[in-house]
Design an enzyme around this catalytic site. Structure first.
Site, PDB file in Angstrom:
ATOM      1  N   HIS A  89     -10.364  -6.008   8.016  1.00  0.00           N
ATOM      2  CA  HIS A  89     -11.104  -5.898   6.767  1.00  0.00           C
ATOM      3  C   HIS A  89     -12.374  -5.070   6.935  1.00  0.00           C
ATOM      4  CE1 HIS A  89      -8.405  -9.176   5.819  1.00  0.00           C
ATOM      5  NE2 HIS A  89      -8.791  -9.161   4.559  1.00  0.00           N
ATOM      6  N   GLU A 115       0.808  -1.214   0.000  1.00  0.00           N
ATOM      7  CA  GLU A 115       0.000   0.000   0.000  1.00  0.00           C
ATOM      8  C   GLU A 115       0.846   1.271   0.000  1.00  0.00           C
ATOM      9  OE1 GLU A 115      -2.448  -3.351   0.973  1.00  0.00           O
ATOM     10  OE2 GLU A 115      -0.586  -2.632   1.900  1.00  0.00           O
TER      11      GLU A 115
END
Length: 350
Positions: A143, A74
């Site tokens: 998540h 990321e």
């Protein structure tokens, strides 16, 4: 003598029915078609079409040089996007899940949010970071997060969250066209929600007809008289459900979809609460230092003289966002929101 033929009024465009995921996909496809500088990048956004299939088919339609996969890193995705923006592109990166944005926080805070300021306006940052956000899908740990207060606290960033397919289409196109960095928080539990979407092409085909909603500020999702529920993202649908249940008991609830979490539309917020004189803020993030505190303070500053009760907050708890089996206990439920409304309606000044 002949009479001129009357010109028929333009017909209102017939909305198409799309899921929120489909509306985002359409918006991205149109953005890629209209501007060669728009690039879509991230983990699995190319061949796979994204973990939620938001980018499905875009690489095949627009080319693998415009829609492409990145390594599972990321910080690298954001670093690459910042470099692309500095080179004149308009990147639309995606991190697969909200919790995966933590490794990129250094790039988001120290570069994405500051570069335009640091360069005295020489380097705009037209980066729209798409972040599948919030809970509701019973996912594993990391998540399902609710990071709007974290992003909103960073100077230089704009933060927005759509609540339905029309908002998803309109707001994403608005965000990508901006020269400011935008954190675009997509409510992952609503990806499959279907609703009417009037596209820009549909609206343009019938000048003077009802077109897509304004992309700026908050919107009244449901008008009411007795109390304002303020929400964003996935919680808007839940608040609309609550409003319908409250109406059965004669309580007329207004639901304000904040949409832009930075900057907050303080004028629309104050106007709604001025009408109802009571407010409850609903969000999934933890209570302490959540965005609801900012909303409550804005209401207090603007509406103190007319408020009939303190602003109530119905939120997640001050614990890490739980995994799927505990999610229903964490996310504000219909009952918890109704109890919050009841507390405000029954409040008596001492």
């Amino acid at each position: 003598m002949t009479h001129p033929t009357a010109t028929a009024a333009p017909a209102r465009p017939e909305p198409r029915t799309l899921s929120l995921q489909g509306a985002l996909n359409l918006a991205l496809d149109e953005l890629l078609a209209e501007d060669d500088d728009v690039l879509v990048l991230g983990e699995d956004v190319g061949t796979l079409g994204g973990v939620f299939r938001v980018t499905n088919g875009l690489a095949a339609a627009r080319g693998s040089d415009r829609v492409f996969d990145t390594p599972l890193a990321e910080s690298g995705i954001l670093g690459m996007s910042i470099g692309l923006a500095m080179a004149g592109f308009r990147p639309v990166p995606e991190v697969q899940f909200d919790g995966f944005s933590y490794p990129a926080m250094n790039q988001i805070v120290t570069q994405l949010g500051r570069m335009h300021y640091r360069s005295r306006g020489a380097l705009p940052m037209p980066v729209t970071l798409r972040v599948p956000s919030f809970g509701g899908i019973r996912a594993p740990e990391m998540h399902g997060e609710s990071l709007e207060a974290v992003f909103a606290h960073v100077p230089g960033l704009k933060v927005v969250s759509p609540a339905d397919p029309q908002q998803a289409y309109t707001l994403l196109k608005t965000a990508v066209r901006m020269n400011d960095p935008v954190i675009f928080m997509e409510p992952k539990s609503r990806y499959w929600q279907k609703g009417p979407v009037v596209t820009e092409a549909d609206a343009a085909a019938a000048p003077g007809s009802e077109s897509t909603a304004t992309p700026w500020g908050a919107r009244v999702a449901r008008a009411g008289r007795h109390l304002t529920l303020v929400a964003w993202g996935a919680m808007v649908a839940r608040c609309l459900q609550v409003a319908e249940l409250a109406a059965e008991d004669g309580v007329d609830i207004e639901v304000l979809d904040l949409r832009w979490l930075k900057p907050i539309d303080a004028d629309a917020l104050a106007a709604s609460v001025a009408r109802t004189r009571r407010a409850v803020v609903v969000h999934e993030a933890p209570l302490t230092a959540g965005l609801g505190a900012e909303v409550a303070q804005l209401v207090t500053e603007r509406c103190f003289a007319t408020l009939k009760a303190p602003v109530e907050r119905v939120t997640g708890f001050d614990v890490p966002y739980p995994s799927g089996e505990l999610e229903d206990e964490y996310v504000p439920s219909v009952d918890r929101i109704l109890f919050g409304i009841q507390r405000v309606l029954e409040y008596q000044r001492g």
